[in-house]
Design an enzyme around this catalytic site. Structure first.
Site, mmCIF file in Angstrom:
data_model
loop_
_atom_site.group_PDB
_atom_site.id
_atom_site.type_symbol
_atom_site.label_atom_id
_atom_site.label_comp_id
_atom_site.label_asym_id
_atom_site.label_seq_id
_atom_site.Cartn_x
_atom_site.Cartn_y
_atom_site.Cartn_z
ATOM 1 N N GLU A 1 -7.022 4.851 7.781
ATOM 2 C CA GLU A 1 -6.776 6.276 7.485
ATOM 3 C C GLU A 1 -7.996 6.895 6.825
ATOM 4 O O GLU A 1 -8.328 8.056 7.076
ATOM 5 C CB GLU A 1 -5.514 6.410 6.613
ATOM 6 C CG GLU A 1 -4.252 6.142 7.436
ATOM 7 C CD GLU A 1 -3.087 5.569 6.649
ATOM 8 O OE1 GLU A 1 -3.100 5.610 5.405
ATOM 9 O OE2 GLU A 1 -2.146 5.061 7.297
ATOM 10 N N ASN B 1 0.873 -1.183 0.000
ATOM 11 C CA ASN B 1 0.000 0.000 0.000
ATOM 12 C C ASN B 1 0.905 1.226 0.000
ATOM 13 O O ASN B 1 1.484 1.568 1.021
ATOM 14 C CB ASN B 1 -0.880 -0.047 1.264
ATOM 15 C CG ASN B 1 -1.699 1.215 1.450
ATOM 16 O OD1 ASN B 1 -1.789 2.054 0.551
ATOM 17 N ND2 ASN B 1 -2.322 1.344 2.621
ATOM 18 N N GLU C 1 -5.615 -4.810 10.449
ATOM 19 C CA GLU C 1 -4.617 -3.774 10.679
ATOM 20 C C GLU C 1 -4.930 -3.036 11.976
ATOM 21 O O GLU C 1 -5.729 -2.099 11.983
ATOM 22 C CB GLU C 1 -4.620 -2.780 9.508
ATOM 23 C CG GLU C 1 -4.279 -3.403 8.171
ATOM 24 C CD GLU C 1 -3.640 -2.394 7.211
ATOM 25 O OE1 GLU C 1 -2.615 -2.724 6.636
ATOM 26 O OE2 GLU C 1 -4.163 -1.277 7.087
ATOM 27 N N GLY D 1 2.281 2.309 10.836
ATOM 28 C CA GLY D 1 3.254 3.388 10.680
ATOM 29 C C GLY D 1 3.926 3.790 11.986
ATOM 30 O O GLY D 1 4.605 4.797 12.053
ATOM 31 N N SER E 1 3.189 -2.058 10.456
ATOM 32 C CA SER E 1 4.632 -2.151 10.689
ATOM 33 C C SER E 1 5.199 -3.539 10.401
ATOM 34 O O SER E 1 6.109 -3.995 11.084
ATOM 35 C CB SER E 1 4.974 -1.700 12.115
ATOM 36 O OG SER E 1 4.584 -0.338 12.307
ATOM 37 N N LYS F 1 0.114 4.259 -0.359
ATOM 38 C CA LYS F 1 -0.542 5.456 0.217
ATOM 39 C C LYS F 1 -0.306 6.670 -0.693
ATOM 40 O O LYS F 1 -0.173 6.496 -1.907
ATOM 41 C CB LYS F 1 -0.054 5.675 1.654
ATOM 42 C CG LYS F 1 -0.207 4.409 2.508
ATOM 43 C CD LYS F 1 -0.077 4.644 3.979
ATOM 44 C CE LYS F 1 -0.239 3.309 4.714
ATOM 45 N NZ LYS F 1 -0.214 3.457 6.168
ATOM 46 N N HIS G 1 -9.645 1.260 4.806
ATOM 47 C CA HIS G 1 -8.390 1.495 5.528
ATOM 48 C C HIS G 1 -8.641 2.463 6.687
ATOM 49 O O HIS G 1 -9.428 3.400 6.564
ATOM 50 C CB HIS G 1 -7.328 2.052 4.573
ATOM 51 C CG HIS G 1 -5.959 2.022 5.168
ATOM 52 N ND1 HIS G 1 -5.545 2.972 6.074
ATOM 53 C CD2 HIS G 1 -4.930 1.142 5.028
ATOM 54 C CE1 HIS G 1 -4.304 2.671 6.460
ATOM 55 N NE2 HIS G 1 -3.919 1.568 5.834
HETATM 56 P P1 PGA Z 1 2.669 0.289 7.733
HETATM 57 O O1 PGA Z 1 1.234 0.519 7.028
HETATM 58 O O2 PGA Z 1 3.225 -0.977 7.166
HETATM 59 O O3 PGA Z 1 3.465 1.495 7.340
HETATM 60 O O4 PGA Z 1 2.412 0.205 9.201
HETATM 61 C C1 PGA Z 1 0.353 -0.540 6.788
HETATM 62 C C2 PGA Z 1 -0.942 -0.017 6.169
HETATM 63 O O5 PGA Z 1 -1.394 1.053 6.597
HETATM 64 O O6 PGA Z 1 -1.531 -0.645 5.269
#
Ligand code: PGA
Length: 259
Positions: free
Chosen positions: A98, A10, A168, A174, A214, A12, A96
């Protein structure tokens, strides 16, 4: 039949079209036509066409990060499933955290997008996960139950063949804080039980449930060894070809052990 390990990147809101080509090229070249692991890259909308041209004869699949719930018409700024299909997009990340947190997407709205995707032959990667407050308040399973039930309302057993789920935990995205393999496995097993209740045991056993938050080359092997963890949805580590390819290698090793 074991579930095929799936590694999805992803990206983003990172990478211009030309930067996306630079990132995608070494990934596609290194993976050639391997099919031990399913690999999906999800660049931003503006890079889909450029990356689509690169993956034409490869086994790497192309995903988008969002899709409109509407088919076409006066919806300024939206992008339909048919427009994505036209660029050879096969997957779409939906729900997601976010988008839930910053763009107020609700389970009902996410559900409309899941249905729009499935009706147009796009495979949704439906993301679910609890916040730190929810985990500390012992609400994890309630939250996941609501997100799965709400997100998948009206999905038929036949459509569910094309579904991927991603667990997630919001507190791990992140942040560098990964869920321990045992903690992640507990939630993945719960999600599989929920899928069984909603769509039957056969769907539950076939559906891939990815872990995201992460995931990195140094923690992937332990996560992927868990029985109900069928791959990863990778953010930060998907932005460097070397790391992403190392994650695919971890996927291959896990696939060999689970076969
Ligand atoms: P990350 O993000 O690996 O940077 O934690 C995962 C995601 O948001 O899909």
């Amino acid at each position: 039949m074991p579930r095929i390990i799936t590694i999805a990147g992803n990206w983003k809101m990172n990478k211009t079209a030309s930067e996306s080509v630079d990132l995608a090229k070494p990934i596609i070249q290194a993976l050639n036509n391997q099919n031990e692991v399913a690999v999906i890259v999800c660049p931003p909308f503006t890079a889909l066409q450029a990356v689509s041209g690169l993956i034409e004869n490869s086994s790497v699949r192309l995903g988008a990060q969002n899709v409109s719930d509407k088919a076409s018409g006066a919806y300024t700024g939206e992008i339909s499933a048919a427009m994505l299909r036209d660029l050879h997009v096969t997957h779409v990340i939906l729900g997601h955290s976010e988008r839930r947190a910053y763009y107020s997407e609700t389970d009902a709205f996410i559900n409309k997008k899941v249905l729009a995707a499935l009706e147009n032959n796009l495979k949704p990667i439906l993301c679910v996960g609890e916040t730190l407050d929810e985990r500390e308040g012992n609400k994890t399973f309630d939250v996941i139950h609501t997100q799965i039930k709400g997100g998948l309302a009206g999905v038929t057993i036949a459509q569910a063949e094309n579904l991927i789920i991603a667990y997630e935990p919001v507190w791990a995205i992140g942040t560098g804080k990964t869920a321990t393999p045992a903690l992640a496995q507990e939630v993945h097993a719960f999600i599989r039980k929920e899928l069984s209740a909603l769509l039957g045991e056969s769907v539950a056993q076939k559906t891939r449930i990815l872990y995201g938050g992460s995931m990195k080359p140094d923690n992937a092997a332990a996560l992927l060894a868990e029985q109900d963890i069928d791959g990863g949805l990778i953010g930060g580590a998907a932005l460097a070809a070397k790391d992403f390819l190392a994650l695919v290698e971890s996927g291959k090793a896990a696939a060999g052990k689970k076969a």
